[in-house]
Write a protein that holds these residues in place. Sequence first.
Motif, PDB file in Angstrom:
ATOM      1  N   ARG A  41       0.985  -1.236  -0.182  1.00  0.00           N
ATOM      2  CA  ARG A  41       0.214  -0.075  -0.173  1.00  0.00           C
ATOM      3  C   ARG A  41       0.781   1.160   0.125  1.00  0.00           C
ATOM      4  O   ARG A  41       1.769   1.032   0.424  1.00  0.00           O
ATOM      5  CB  ARG A  41      -1.063  -0.133   1.412  1.00  0.00           C
ATOM      6  N   PRO A  42       0.234   2.467  -0.471  1.00  0.00           N
ATOM      7  CA  PRO A  42       1.033   3.641  -0.434  1.00  0.00           C
ATOM      8  C   PRO A  42       1.554   4.070   0.926  1.00  0.00           C
ATOM      9  O   PRO A  42       0.703   3.991   1.743  1.00  0.00           O
ATOM     10  CB  PRO A  42       0.042   4.692  -1.270  1.00  0.00           C
ATOM     11  N   GLY A  43       2.782   4.616   0.941  1.00  0.00           N
ATOM     12  CA  GLY A  43       3.185   4.852   2.233  1.00  0.00           C
ATOM     13  C   GLY A  43       3.523   3.734   3.264  1.00  0.00           C
ATOM     14  O   GLY A  43       3.678   3.993   4.310  1.00  0.00           O
ATOM     15  N   LYS A  44       3.576   2.503   2.755  1.00  0.00           N
ATOM     16  CA  LYS A  44       3.861   1.429   3.585  1.00  0.00           C
ATOM     17  C   LYS A  44       5.027   0.511   2.835  1.00  0.00           C
ATOM     18  O   LYS A  44       5.367   0.418   1.748  1.00  0.00           O
ATOM     19  CB  LYS A  44       2.663   0.485   3.605  1.00  0.00           C
ATOM     20  N   ALA A  45       5.693  -0.130   3.857  1.00  0.00           N
ATOM     21  CA  ALA A  45       6.613  -1.269   3.404  1.00  0.00           C
ATOM     22  C   ALA A  45       6.073  -2.677   3.460  1.00  0.00           C
ATOM     23  O   ALA A  45       5.071  -2.927   4.278  1.00  0.00           O
ATOM     24  CB  ALA A  45       7.823  -1.270   3.986  1.00  0.00           C
ATOM     25  N   PHE A  46       6.667  -3.747   2.755  1.00  0.00           N
ATOM     26  CA  PHE A  46       5.916  -5.024   2.670  1.00  0.00           C
ATOM     27  C   PHE A  46       6.869  -6.121   2.663  1.00  0.00           C
ATOM     28  O   PHE A  46       7.963  -5.977   1.867  1.00  0.00           O
ATOM     29  CB  PHE A  46       5.034  -5.292   1.477  1.00  0.00           C
ATOM     30  N   PRO A  47       7.226  -7.079   3.549  1.00  0.00           N
ATOM     31  CA  PRO A  47       8.362  -8.011   3.380  1.00  0.00           C
ATOM     32  C   PRO A  47       7.891  -9.095   2.676  1.00  0.00           C
ATOM     33  O   PRO A  47       6.838  -9.711   2.340  1.00  0.00           O
ATOM     34  CB  PRO A  47       8.125  -8.611   4.759  1.00  0.00           C
ATOM     35  N   ALA A  56      12.355  -6.111   0.794  1.00  0.00           N
ATOM     36  CA  ALA A  56      11.504  -5.194   1.466  1.00  0.00           C
ATOM     37  C   ALA A  56      11.203  -4.535   0.276  1.00  0.00           C
ATOM     38  O   ALA A  56      11.857  -3.888  -0.488  1.00  0.00           O
ATOM     39  CB  ALA A  56      12.098  -4.051   2.561  1.00  0.00           C
ATOM     40  N   LEU A  57       9.719  -4.353   0.176  1.00  0.00           N
ATOM     41  CA  LEU A  57       8.958  -3.544  -0.813  1.00  0.00           C
ATOM     42  C   LEU A  57       8.645  -2.241  -0.541  1.00  0.00           C
ATOM     43  O   LEU A  57       7.913  -2.412   0.599  1.00  0.00           O
ATOM     44  CB  LEU A  57       7.936  -4.565  -1.825  1.00  0.00           C
ATOM     45  N   ILE A  58       9.043  -1.120  -1.167  1.00  0.00           N
ATOM     46  CA  ILE A  58       8.417   0.005  -0.580  1.00  0.00           C
ATOM     47  C   ILE A  58       7.749   0.966  -1.573  1.00  0.00           C
ATOM     48  O   ILE A  58       8.175   1.002  -2.699  1.00  0.00           O
ATOM     49  CB  ILE A  58       9.607   0.922   0.220  1.00  0.00           C
ATOM     50  N   ARG A  59       6.581   1.131  -1.155  1.00  0.00           N
ATOM     51  CA  ARG A  59       5.702   2.009  -2.105  1.00  0.00           C
ATOM     52  C   ARG A  59       5.546   3.386  -1.360  1.00  0.00           C
ATOM     53  O   ARG A  59       4.696   3.599  -0.508  1.00  0.00           O
ATOM     54  CB  ARG A  59       4.440   1.503  -2.333  1.00  0.00           C
ATOM     55  N   PRO A  60       6.359   4.446  -1.946  1.00  0.00           N
ATOM     56  CA  PRO A  60       6.141   5.780  -1.298  1.00  0.00           C
ATOM     57  C   PRO A  60       4.603   6.301  -1.672  1.00  0.00           C
ATOM     58  O   PRO A  60       3.948   5.781  -2.633  1.00  0.00           O
ATOM     59  CB  PRO A  60       7.001   6.703  -2.062  1.00  0.00           C
ATOM     60  N   GLU A  61       4.125   7.536  -1.010  1.00  0.00           N
ATOM     61  CA  GLU A  61       2.976   7.994  -1.337  1.00  0.00           C
ATOM     62  C   GLU A  61       2.853   8.312  -2.793  1.00  0.00           C
ATOM     63  O   GLU A  61       1.915   8.342  -3.314  1.00  0.00           O
ATOM     64  CB  GLU A  61       2.605   9.203  -0.604  1.00  0.00           C
ATOM     65  N   ASN A  62       4.124   8.830  -3.580  1.00  0.00           N
ATOM     66  CA  ASN A  62       4.082   9.344  -4.947  1.00  0.00           C
ATOM     67  C   ASN A  62       5.303   8.517  -5.264  1.00  0.00           C
ATOM     68  O   ASN A  62       6.501   8.451  -4.800  1.00  0.00           O
ATOM     69  CB  ASN A  62       4.465  10.793  -4.928  1.00  0.00           C
ATOM     70  N   GLY A  63       5.274   8.005  -6.643  1.00  0.00           N
ATOM     71  CA  GLY A  63       6.425   7.436  -7.224  1.00  0.00           C
ATOM     72  C   GLY A  63       6.107   5.968  -7.036  1.00  0.00           C
ATOM     73  O   GLY A  63       5.446   5.336  -6.450  1.00  0.00           O
ATOM     74  N   PRO A  64       6.835   5.180  -8.188  1.00  0.00           N
ATOM     75  CA  PRO A  64       6.794   3.951  -8.236  1.00  0.00           C
ATOM     76  C   PRO A  64       7.335   3.069  -6.978  1.00  0.00           C
ATOM     77  O   PRO A  64       8.262   3.578  -6.131  1.00  0.00           O
ATOM     78  CB  PRO A  64       7.715   3.640  -9.290  1.00  0.00           C
ATOM     79  N   VAL A  65       6.812   1.702  -6.788  1.00  0.00           N
ATOM     80  CA  VAL A  65       7.418   0.669  -5.781  1.00  0.00           C
ATOM     81  C   VAL A  65       9.010   0.578  -6.042  1.00  0.00           C
ATOM     82  O   VAL A  65       9.476   0.521  -7.222  1.00  0.00           O
ATOM     83  CB  VAL A  65       6.650  -0.525  -5.963  1.00  0.00           C
ATOM     84  N   TYR A  66       9.620   0.174  -5.057  1.00  0.00           N
ATOM     85  CA  TYR A  66      11.110  -0.077  -4.983  1.00  0.00           C
ATOM     86  C   TYR A  66      11.348  -1.152  -4.142  1.00  0.00           C
ATOM     87  O   TYR A  66      10.553  -1.544  -3.209  1.00  0.00           O
ATOM     88  CB  TYR A  66      12.045   1.117  -4.841  1.00  0.00           C
ATOM     89  N   ALA A  67      12.532  -1.917  -4.470  1.00  0.00           N
ATOM     90  CA  ALA A  67      12.889  -3.114  -3.437  1.00  0.00           C
ATOM     91  C   ALA A  67      14.369  -2.849  -2.798  1.00  0.00           C
ATOM     92  O   ALA A  67      15.267  -2.475  -3.543  1.00  0.00           O
ATOM     93  CB  ALA A  67      12.798  -4.218  -4.286  1.00  0.00           C
ATOM     94  N   LEU A  68      14.509  -3.209  -1.671  1.00  0.00           N
ATOM     95  CA  LEU A  68      15.551  -3.216  -1.005  1.00  0.00           C
ATOM     96  C   LEU A  68      15.915  -4.449  -0.248  1.00  0.00           C
ATOM     97  O   LEU A  68      14.824  -5.144   0.265  1.00  0.00           O
ATOM     98  CB  LEU A  68      15.908  -2.086  -0.187  1.00  0.00           C
ATOM     99  N   GLU A  69      17.138  -4.781   0.064  1.00  0.00           N
ATOM    100  CA  GLU A  69      17.469  -6.085   0.923  1.00  0.00           C
ATOM    101  C   GLU A  69      16.559  -5.647   2.312  1.00  0.00           C
ATOM    102  O   GLU A  69      16.889  -4.391   2.736  1.00  0.00           O
ATOM    103  CB  GLU A  69      18.882  -5.928   1.228  1.00  0.00           C
ATOM    104  N   ASP A  70      16.060  -6.520   3.039  1.00  0.00           N
ATOM    105  CA  ASP A  70      15.165  -6.333   4.120  1.00  0.00           C
ATOM    106  C   ASP A  70      15.884  -6.623   5.205  1.00  0.00           C
ATOM    107  O   ASP A  70      15.627  -7.478   6.238  1.00  0.00           O
ATOM    108  CB  ASP A  70      14.106  -7.280   4.069  1.00  0.00           C
ATOM    109  N   GLU A  85       8.917   7.645   4.830  1.00  0.00           N
ATOM    110  CA  GLU A  85       8.836   9.167   4.745  1.00  0.00           C
ATOM    111  C   GLU A  85       9.234   9.580   3.511  1.00  0.00           C
ATOM    112  O   GLU A  85      10.460   9.325   3.162  1.00  0.00           O
ATOM    113  CB  GLU A  85       9.603   9.687   5.953  1.00  0.00           C
ATOM    114  N   GLY A  86       8.256  10.191   2.692  1.00  0.00           N
ATOM    115  CA  GLY A  86       8.684  10.761   1.440  1.00  0.00           C
ATOM    116  C   GLY A  86       9.065   9.591   0.459  1.00  0.00           C
ATOM    117  O   GLY A  86       8.314   8.573   0.505  1.00  0.00           O
ATOM    118  N   ASP A  87      10.302   9.668  -0.069  1.00  0.00           N
ATOM    119  CA  ASP A  87      10.583   8.745  -0.890  1.00  0.00           C
ATOM    120  C   ASP A  87      11.831   7.684  -0.198  1.00  0.00           C
ATOM    121  O   ASP A  87      12.238   6.825  -0.924  1.00  0.00           O
ATOM    122  CB  ASP A  87      11.481   9.232  -2.285  1.00  0.00           C
ATOM    123  N   CYS A  88      12.108   7.769   1.060  1.00  0.00           N
ATOM    124  CA  CYS A  88      12.719   7.007   1.778  1.00  0.00           C
ATOM    125  C   CYS A  88      11.968   5.995   2.734  1.00  0.00           C
ATOM    126  O   CYS A  88      10.787   6.103   3.229  1.00  0.00           O
ATOM    127  CB  CYS A  88      13.851   7.986   2.467  1.00  0.00           C
TER     128      CYS A  88
END
Length: 367
Positions: A41-47, A56-70, A85-88
Amino acid sequence: MQEEAVKEKPAEQVSAPEYDLRQIDCDPNFWYPIAWSHKVRPGKAFPARYAGHPIALIRPENGPVYALEDRCAHRQVPLSKGTVEGDCIKCCYHGWAFDRAGQCVTVPYLNKEGVGRPVKSYPCREKSGLIFVFPGDPALAESVPVPDIAQVENPEFKTRRFHPRLKCHYTFMHENLMDMNHQFLHRRQMGSITARFMGQDKGENFQEARYSFARKGGNQPLAEALIFGKHREIEGQEQPVEEIVSIRTTYPYQTLQIHDKDGDLVMDLWVAYVPLGSDQLGTQTFGLLSVKKPKWGFLLDMAWPVLGIFTHRIFEEDREVVEMEQKAWRELGGDHNIEVFPIVKALRALLARKGVPNANAKPIKEG
């Protein structure tokens, strides 16, 4: 009938894989789905996970989802527990902040640049309601296409999704769907039917088999009749070909398509088997099943719950048997399967050729 078809089109001799097939990992240099879009969901992270890698999948409130090592680079706490928070994404423990490239942009209690270490980022794409990552070499990601998925974008089809998790190596799933000779397993759901092998195609990265089915006893299931129409019953004669079922593994994905007697596509299944665990002896399935809408669309809507129950029961029978295969592999200390069907032999060779032997892989002893 099936034996005659195989004799008419003899398969080429396929040498045995060099390694135990259940010790060959998926090639990571492909796009693998690891979550449904609606779960992030927007503004949330998902394992999520790919093999032994937490992501970790991160969807900022604005902008596409991205993926980082969890794992936060500081204390290895899951970033998916953090705050967007924002894009981070900010770690829940000390508030270290990471951007979509995995760079640490803030260590709040030191307030200076270049202090925190980065975390790994993964190329990430979103398509057809799925979030894909590219777990292999990031430099290759742009040259590898994200797969087209069933008929998800086609308004003439209605699509359902499924995502069971199984306690088995992904190769068991490829074999199970490719080999339609196992219909005896589904006799309680399907009645007595026999697969008739109709031919094959194959190439460097794919294997396809085509079948029709002859009903030997029992009634046609309601869900099947509602979707494809009632099959003709010819007293004392073999049932004519009503549909052609085509199963294809185009590495690493698998599809099943059904065309009716006029050649029209009436069902399209796309499925990805995402490995779980460092030994890849678990599988997370992501599948989409698209069914052609009839002239009167409400008929399919009425049949939809029945279709869901029917497909679930079929899959649960498949789940039980592939997990029994995996259990036998563990108990016997390796792959003791004796395969006789040329199509599955060719499929096993494809999976062995395209996959990557893991660190525990042992060469198969000849003789």
